[in-house]
Design an enzyme around this catalytic site. Sequence first.
Site, PDB file in Angstrom:
ATOM      1  CD  GLU A 285      -2.736   1.544   0.448  1.00 25.80           C
ATOM      2  OE1 GLU A 285      -2.838   2.705   0.024  1.00 25.80           O
ATOM      3  OE2 GLU A 285      -3.447   0.590   0.054  1.00 25.80           O
ATOM      4  CB  THR A 325      -5.671   0.519  -3.593  1.00 30.09           C
ATOM      5  OG1 THR A 325      -4.858   1.113  -2.574  1.00 30.09           O
ATOM      6  CG2 THR A 325      -5.557  -0.992  -3.502  1.00 30.09           C
ATOM      7  CG  HIS A 457      -4.381   3.439   4.172  1.00 28.62           C
ATOM      8  ND1 HIS A 457      -5.173   4.398   4.764  1.00 28.62           N
ATOM      9  CD2 HIS A 457      -4.848   3.287   2.904  1.00 28.62           C
ATOM     10  CE1 HIS A 457      -6.070   4.820   3.884  1.00 28.62           C
ATOM     11  NE2 HIS A 457      -5.903   4.169   2.745  1.00 28.62           N
ATOM     12  CG  ASP A 509      -1.281   0.432  -3.756  1.00 27.41           C
ATOM     13  OD1 ASP A 509      -0.263   1.060  -3.408  1.00 27.41           O
ATOM     14  OD2 ASP A 509      -2.343   0.465  -3.095  1.00 27.41           O
ATOM     15  CG  HIS A 510      -1.349   4.234  -5.012  1.00 27.61           C
ATOM     16  ND1 HIS A 510      -1.157   5.203  -4.043  1.00 27.61           N
ATOM     17  CD2 HIS A 510      -2.309   3.408  -4.521  1.00 27.61           C
ATOM     18  CE1 HIS A 510      -1.967   4.979  -3.024  1.00 27.61           C
ATOM     19  NE2 HIS A 510      -2.682   3.890  -3.280  1.00 27.61           N
TER      20      HIS A 510
END
Length: 649
Positions: A285, A325, A457, A509-510
Amino acid sequence: MKPTLNRYSVQFGYILLYLTLSTLVRCALLLWSFPDAGLTFGGIISLFVKGFVFDLGVALFFTLAYAIYLLILPQKLNNTLFNRIFTYFGFFLAVLITIFSFFAEFTFWGEYAARFDFIAVDYLLYTYEVISNINQSYPLPLLIGGVLLATGGITWLAARRGMFKASFQSYTPFGKRLLLTVFMVGAIAAHLLLISNSWAETGKNRYQQELSKAGIYSFVSAFVNNELPYDKYYLMEDNNAVFREMRALLQAGNSSFLENGSSIYRHISDTATTSRPNVIMVTIESFSADFMARFGSGRNITPVLDSIAKESILFTNLYATGTRTVRGMEALTLAVPPTPGQSIVRRKNNEGLFSLSTIFEKAGYDRTFFYGGDGYFDNMNQFFGNNGFDIHDRLRHRLVGDNFPTKRTNFKDSEVQFENAWGVCDEDIYSAVIRNADEKYAAGKPFFDFVMTVSNHRPFTYPDGKIDIPSHTGRDGAVKYTDYAIGAFLRQIKDKPWFKNTVIVFVADHCASSAGKNEIEVNKYHIPCMVYNVPGQAPQEISAMCSQLDIYPTLLGLLHWNYDSNLYGKNVLDSAYQPRAMISTYQLLGYLEPGKLIILSPQQKAQSFVVKPGSGDLQSTAMDSSLLKKAVANYQSAYTLFKNGGMRK
């Protein structure tokens, strides 16, 4: 003529008002656009008929709650102070929202010549920018004052006409109220079943399509369908030419196309001995490349991943396709360029697509999606479950529509040492992955796992005592715990009998942030990817610019697989590989090559930029027609294949 005594006179009055104002708005937009619209008389009649149907549906939807209130309100309370205050306030609020939405429609039409759609939905994500833009573009105090004044005037006029008095002094028997409510619910149900926004989109005249719509209805439709139509807003070329270009871009010495025309379906061949290891993909993440020392960080928060990077096939110039995501999941499973609007993961009709699951399924692999939270979020379970993956997540919701043909396993409370709002900590996810791998190995089944971590996160919380940065103190601690959990995972599996035959892919994911001074901040898409423990492969660094789309075509090339492909990704190690990457926001579609970038945007716009080395800053330049051709080929063909079913296996 005064209204007859009827409890529903206020509701009927509002419906009539809404239909009148909406028709006037449609007339005004038609007059505004008439010189460019090229409408026939029949087309004008059609757009008003369809528009009336959409408007009536909106008015009924909007007043349904009030109709139910009128149904259950006892007669003795009908003329009380409470009901009068409630009704006046409700009418005033409804009219205020209506007038404000119609004002907004004029500004939106002036910008896009369209009714509300996913661009308007997208604005909800960027409230600060939108409010600032409105404040700088329009005399906001005058606009708000005008809306309030108009609303007050309409409410006063309705009262003068006796509409409220007719409602308060009426006697409407319960049976009649029930009949009216049932009729309204039936009409709304029929509207939902028989009418969709696509009804307005028949024919080839875009003005006729847009003028047929109702703004609020289109807004809700765009929100539900999560789509910004490429063919309506973006630069289009002849579809046959687009696919010829796309096939030329994907052509390689070891590939042969299996279908003609609008298709990229092809066979990838390899004559060397094939290796079929298990594959675990750890999707981290919000993990930017610049968190790692290998990419210049001096914070020492990724010692494990920096060590793994030296022992892996490391992609040093790889870019995420988006900033969320679900966009990363789309790229890592389907290997397709991002289509505007929402990710395919969140779209309707996204089941049974050609994906990595298809390739691994044909090779006899079991496939499992692991997520620390509830996969109901962002439609993850529906997407993965309907594309061949078993599900292992933290069950919190089970809805009527939550069904898919694969197995769903829940984290038991005894298997969770720590969780926050997003789900269980990364160590708990890895423990589930290990248990699953042990079971698959014992059953003699190869496996492909998609693991989505959640610890990096906000709120950045994790188990105490694991690292030297206290929980809930910021991003650095979450990154360091994420790194720690990966180290603990590798220590646990190195003695497993299946480890030597298991490739582990670590990829983000990014990035953690995409904000910057440019509309697309190129450096904010740079992510790390490490392919660890590949049989027979020594560590190496791949410096060619590439995309998340290219990870698996490259890995399958290293493993010498023969397989059919509908993927846009390419083997980066192929001698004919041409460096490029796709990067996007919800609206902007970027096609990146070393030192240059094309951005496609709504209103059929395209801009060409030079990308400065190091800083990633953009400088406008003359249009690069060759790069533009490649950009349109990738994005238009991907949109076309998804819409016409060409992505299905």
